[in-house]
Design a protein around this motif. Structure first.
Motif, PDB file in Angstrom:
ATOM      1  N   GLU A  96       0.825  -1.216   0.000  1.00  0.00           N
ATOM      2  CA  GLU A  96       0.000   0.000   0.000  1.00  0.00           C
ATOM      3  C   GLU A  96       0.855   1.260   0.000  1.00  0.00           C
ATOM      4  OE1 GLU A  96      -3.938   1.765   2.056  1.00  0.00           O
ATOM      5  OE2 GLU A  96      -2.429   1.161   3.518  1.00  0.00           O
ATOM      6  N   HIS A  97       0.486   2.197  -0.835  1.00  0.00           N
ATOM      7  CA  HIS A  97       0.743   3.623  -0.656  1.00  0.00           C
ATOM      8  C   HIS A  97      -0.561   4.323  -1.006  1.00  0.00           C
ATOM      9  CE1 HIS A  97       4.838   4.359   0.524  1.00  0.00           C
ATOM     10  NE2 HIS A  97       5.305   3.511  -0.386  1.00  0.00           N
ATOM     11  N   VAL A 108       1.468   9.118  -3.503  1.00  0.00           N
ATOM     12  CA  VAL A 108       2.874   9.488  -3.630  1.00  0.00           C
ATOM     13  C   VAL A 108       2.940  10.843  -4.342  1.00  0.00           C
ATOM     14  CG1 VAL A 108       3.700   7.117  -3.600  1.00  0.00           C
ATOM     15  CG2 VAL A 108       3.119   8.170  -5.775  1.00  0.00           C
ATOM     16  N   TYR A 147      -0.325   2.300  -7.329  1.00  0.00           N
ATOM     17  CA  TYR A 147      -0.550   1.603  -6.064  1.00  0.00           C
ATOM     18  C   TYR A 147      -2.055   1.471  -5.854  1.00  0.00           C
ATOM     19  CZ  TYR A 147       4.276   1.721  -4.334  1.00  0.00           C
ATOM     20  OH  TYR A 147       5.623   1.516  -4.153  1.00  0.00           O
ATOM     21  N   LEU A 205      -0.836   0.746   5.710  1.00  0.00           N
ATOM     22  CA  LEU A 205      -0.351   1.904   6.473  1.00  0.00           C
ATOM     23  C   LEU A 205      -1.425   2.331   7.476  1.00  0.00           C
ATOM     24  CD1 LEU A 205       1.358   3.836   3.545  1.00  0.00           C
ATOM     25  CD2 LEU A 205       2.323   2.120   5.082  1.00  0.00           C
ATOM     26  N   GLY A 221       4.495   3.676   7.473  1.00  0.00           N
ATOM     27  CA  GLY A 221       4.746   4.552   6.337  1.00  0.00           C
ATOM     28  C   GLY A 221       5.981   5.401   6.575  1.00  0.00           C
ATOM     29  N   LEU A 249       6.732   8.204   4.236  1.00  0.00           N
ATOM     30  CA  LEU A 249       6.659   9.417   3.414  1.00  0.00           C
ATOM     31  C   LEU A 249       5.921  10.522   4.165  1.00  0.00           C
ATOM     32  CD1 LEU A 249       5.685   7.874  -0.054  1.00  0.00           C
ATOM     33  CD2 LEU A 249       7.970   8.353   0.845  1.00  0.00           C
ATOM     34  N   GLU A 282       2.829  11.880   2.407  1.00  0.00           N
ATOM     35  CA  GLU A 282       1.668  10.993   2.414  1.00  0.00           C
ATOM     36  C   GLU A 282       0.859  11.202   3.686  1.00  0.00           C
ATOM     37  OE1 GLU A 282       0.882   6.354   1.153  1.00  0.00           O
ATOM     38  OE2 GLU A 282       2.743   6.843   2.182  1.00  0.00           O
TER      39      GLU A 282
END
Length: 284
Positions: A38-39, A42, A59, A84, A116, A118, A121
């Motif tokens: 999972e994302h 981005v 994703y 996440l 996560g 990022l 994000e």
């Protein structure tokens, strides 16, 4: 040793026929489970370590993918690597996970959660990046509380989530709560797995000494929390080309499950790689 496969939607794509074909072939080969990553979002310049993530990678939503795969298969378990969890509201997440479990007849059993890496994000979904560890801990507690609660309702008052007399149905199929494995590459993740997890799934870039230290930390933290360390699964990434000696070395380190992925984007080559691995280790 149990063996599972990962399907990377960013690199293999989200074509439904290809995804279903990969999952069905993995099931036919005798693999235990099917994992997706999972994302949520981005952005240009987003990096994991030294690797920059191309912003157009697809994703796909992991739970939607797993519900789709469940409808295309019969036996294979469903897993996330990783979901996440700080970026999902746990009241909604408890309902979604239980629904997938019921509709798949009890196969949503390898949920792996992570934090996560990022910052952008986290910001996009309104989460303070620095609080995501504490949010994850609360979220795990909330989903379990909701799964275990009955018609009288359950209440929770935490730093991030609060509710009173809440009921969440349907329940996971035939169990009080779904297993929650913890993923990550940090000692904090290892401690979280020991305190709250049903297993640990560390990242693939750790040095051997750090990897061993983290698994020891999982076990010692579990003991300190009054939990049975021998009840915890230890999942690791492996190579589709790995040898029997490599698998034996993993087993000696306490590993109970290995997740591999095809390295080719070509469906025929993917099938050949999965079949070869399954034959090498007598799956099926």
């Amino acid at each position: 040793m149990r063996f599972a496969v990962s399907y990377s939607t960013p690199y293999f794509g989200v074509d439904p026929d290809r995804m279903a074909g990969y999952a069905r072939h993995a099931e036919e080969c005798g693999f235990e489970a099917f994992y997706v990553p999972e994302h949520i979002a981005v952005y240009p310049g987003a990096t994991v370590g030294t690797h920059e993530i191309p912003p157009a990678l697809p994703y796909a939503d992991p739970l939607d993918c797993l519900a789709f795969v469940a409808a295309a298969t019969h036996r294979i378990l469903l897993g996330t690597g990783v979901l996440l969890v700080p970026y999902h509201h746990p009241v909604v997440l408890a309902k979604r996970l239980a629904t997938v479990d019921v509709l798949s007849k009890g196969r949503m059993r390898l949920l792996t959660v992570g934090l996560g890496t990022l910052p952008g994000e986290a910001k996009a979904v309104g989460v303070d990046f620095g609080t995501r560890g504490r949010r994850a801990d609360e979220a795990i507690d909330v989903v379990r509380l909701l799964w275990e609660g009955g018609e009288e309702g359950v209440s929770f008052a935490g730093e991030f989530f609060a509710f009173e007399n809440l009921c969440s149905f349907p329940k996971p199929l035939g169990t009080r709560h779904l297993p929650v494995h913890v993923g990550g590459s940090s000692r904090a993740a290892a401690r979280r797995a020991g305190r709250r997890g049903d297993g640990y799934f560390p990242g693939g870039m750790l040095m051997p000494d750090e990897r061993a230290l983290q698994w020891d930390l999982v076990r010692s933290t579990a003991i300190g929390a009054g939990r049975d360390p021998d009840a915890l699964d230890y999942t690791r990434w492996g190579s589709i080309e790995m040898s029997a000696d490599a698998v034996e070395a993993f087993a000696e380190q306490g590993v109970t499950r290995i997740v591999v992925s095809a390295t080719s984007a070509d469906p025929a080559e993917q099938r050949d790689q999965l079949s070869s691995f399954a034959e090498r280790f007598g799956l099926g």
